[in-house]
Design an enzyme around this catalytic site. Structure first.
Site, PDB file in Angstrom:
ATOM      1  N   GLU A   1       2.819   3.860   9.516  1.00  0.00           N
ATOM      2  CA  GLU A   1       2.509   5.286   9.645  1.00  0.00           C
ATOM      3  C   GLU A   1       3.201   5.858  10.884  1.00  0.00           C
ATOM      4  O   GLU A   1       3.104   5.315  11.974  1.00  0.00           O
ATOM      5  CB  GLU A   1       0.996   5.501   9.729  1.00  0.00           C
ATOM      6  CG  GLU A   1       0.232   5.025   8.500  1.00  0.00           C
ATOM      7  CD  GLU A   1       0.523   5.834   7.240  1.00  0.00           C
ATOM      8  OE1 GLU A   1       1.130   6.938   7.351  1.00  0.00           O
ATOM      9  OE2 GLU A   1       0.165   5.369   6.139  1.00  0.00           O
TER      10      GLU A   1
ATOM     11  N   CYS B   1      -8.724   5.861   8.938  1.00  0.00           N
ATOM     12  CA  CYS B   1      -7.430   5.338   9.385  1.00  0.00           C
ATOM     13  C   CYS B   1      -6.682   6.395  10.195  1.00  0.00           C
ATOM     14  O   CYS B   1      -6.253   6.153  11.327  1.00  0.00           O
ATOM     15  CB  CYS B   1      -6.598   4.917   8.176  1.00  0.00           C
ATOM     16  SG  CYS B   1      -7.245   3.448   7.339  1.00  0.00           S
TER      17      CYS B   1
ATOM     18  N   HIS C   1      -0.721   0.393   7.295  1.00  0.00           N
ATOM     19  CA  HIS C   1      -1.555   0.278   6.106  1.00  0.00           C
ATOM     20  C   HIS C   1      -1.120  -0.947   5.299  1.00  0.00           C
ATOM     21  O   HIS C   1       0.088  -1.197   5.140  1.00  0.00           O
ATOM     22  CB  HIS C   1      -1.413   1.521   5.216  1.00  0.00           C
ATOM     23  CG  HIS C   1      -2.481   2.531   5.450  1.00  0.00           C
ATOM     24  ND1 HIS C   1      -2.224   3.856   5.790  1.00  0.00           N
ATOM     25  CD2 HIS C   1      -3.835   2.423   5.381  1.00  0.00           C
ATOM     26  CE1 HIS C   1      -3.374   4.500   5.919  1.00  0.00           C
ATOM     27  NE2 HIS C   1      -4.354   3.657   5.672  1.00  0.00           N
TER      28      HIS C   1
END
Length: 209
Positions: free
Chosen positions: A85, A149, A168
């Site tokens: 991410e 998250c 992730h």
């Protein structure tokens, strides 16, 4: 840092929803078994899927360990790759956590920037890991999902001046085993540390925005 080692903190999440066993914590435990080499002091922590727990836990991790890097790992039912991410988002937190709670403001840090980017160049990390012959595919993403998250990532980026990362992972055996995910995390983290080492002269990871 007195012993010359770099300190890294890696977190995974506990169970929630259909994830009775959270692949992220399994992967982090596998990473702990592998280690990051003799020059890195690795600390791991399981994080409850609760906004208020994250609010109290993250500052304490930074305070306790004063790490060079914090990497958070979460599971995504939609993921089929290990996904790096690139940024965390401040707004849009409407989903209830394990305590049936969500922030009244639907916001992580009141008055904070809408989005904070990691100082780590995730596209470079992704490219280098994929070129290394690892049996796990790695991709990048700009949307960590507006749940715990994303919330955790944004708060960590806010606390660290951008010196955090979020990864992730897919659910276990969809398609990777916990052991494969652990090896993938190790490869990803070593690339991140290599990149931070090259950038050390700028000292940007000490800044707090």
């Amino acid at each position: 840092m007195d012993n010359g080692k770099r300190t890294v903190v890696v977190t995974g999440f506990g169970p929630f929803g259909e994830h009775a066993v959270n692949a992220s914590w399994v992967a982090v435990q596998e990473l702990e078994l592998l280690g990051l080499g003799p020059d890195v002091q690795l600390h791991v922590q399981e994080v409850p899927v609760e906004y208020q727990a994250v609010n109290s836990l993250l500052p304490s991790l930074w305070e306790q360990y004063q790490p060079q890097l914090v990497v958070h790992v979460g599971v995504s039912g939609a993921a089929t790759t290990v996904t790096l991410e690139m940024c965390g988002h401040n707004h849009g937190y409407k989903r209830l956590d394990n305590c049936r709670f969500c922030p009244d403001t639907q916001c992580c840090v009141e008055g904070g920037a809408d989005c904070i980017d990691s100082v780590i160049d995730m596209e470079t990390v992704c490219r280098r890991v994929n070129a290394s012959g690892l049996d796990v595919a790695v991709t990048v993403s700009k949307d960590a999902g507006r749940y715990l998250c994303d919330y955790t990532y944004y708060l960590s980026l806010h606390l660290s001046g951008g010196c955090s990362a979020f990864v992730h992972v897919p659910p276990l055996e969809e398609p990777y085993s916990g052991e494969q995910l652990g090896h993938a995390l190790r490869a990803v983290l070593l690339e991140m540390l290599e990149q931070l080492g090259q950038d050390q002269g700028t000292n940007h990871c000490k800044h707090r925005h």
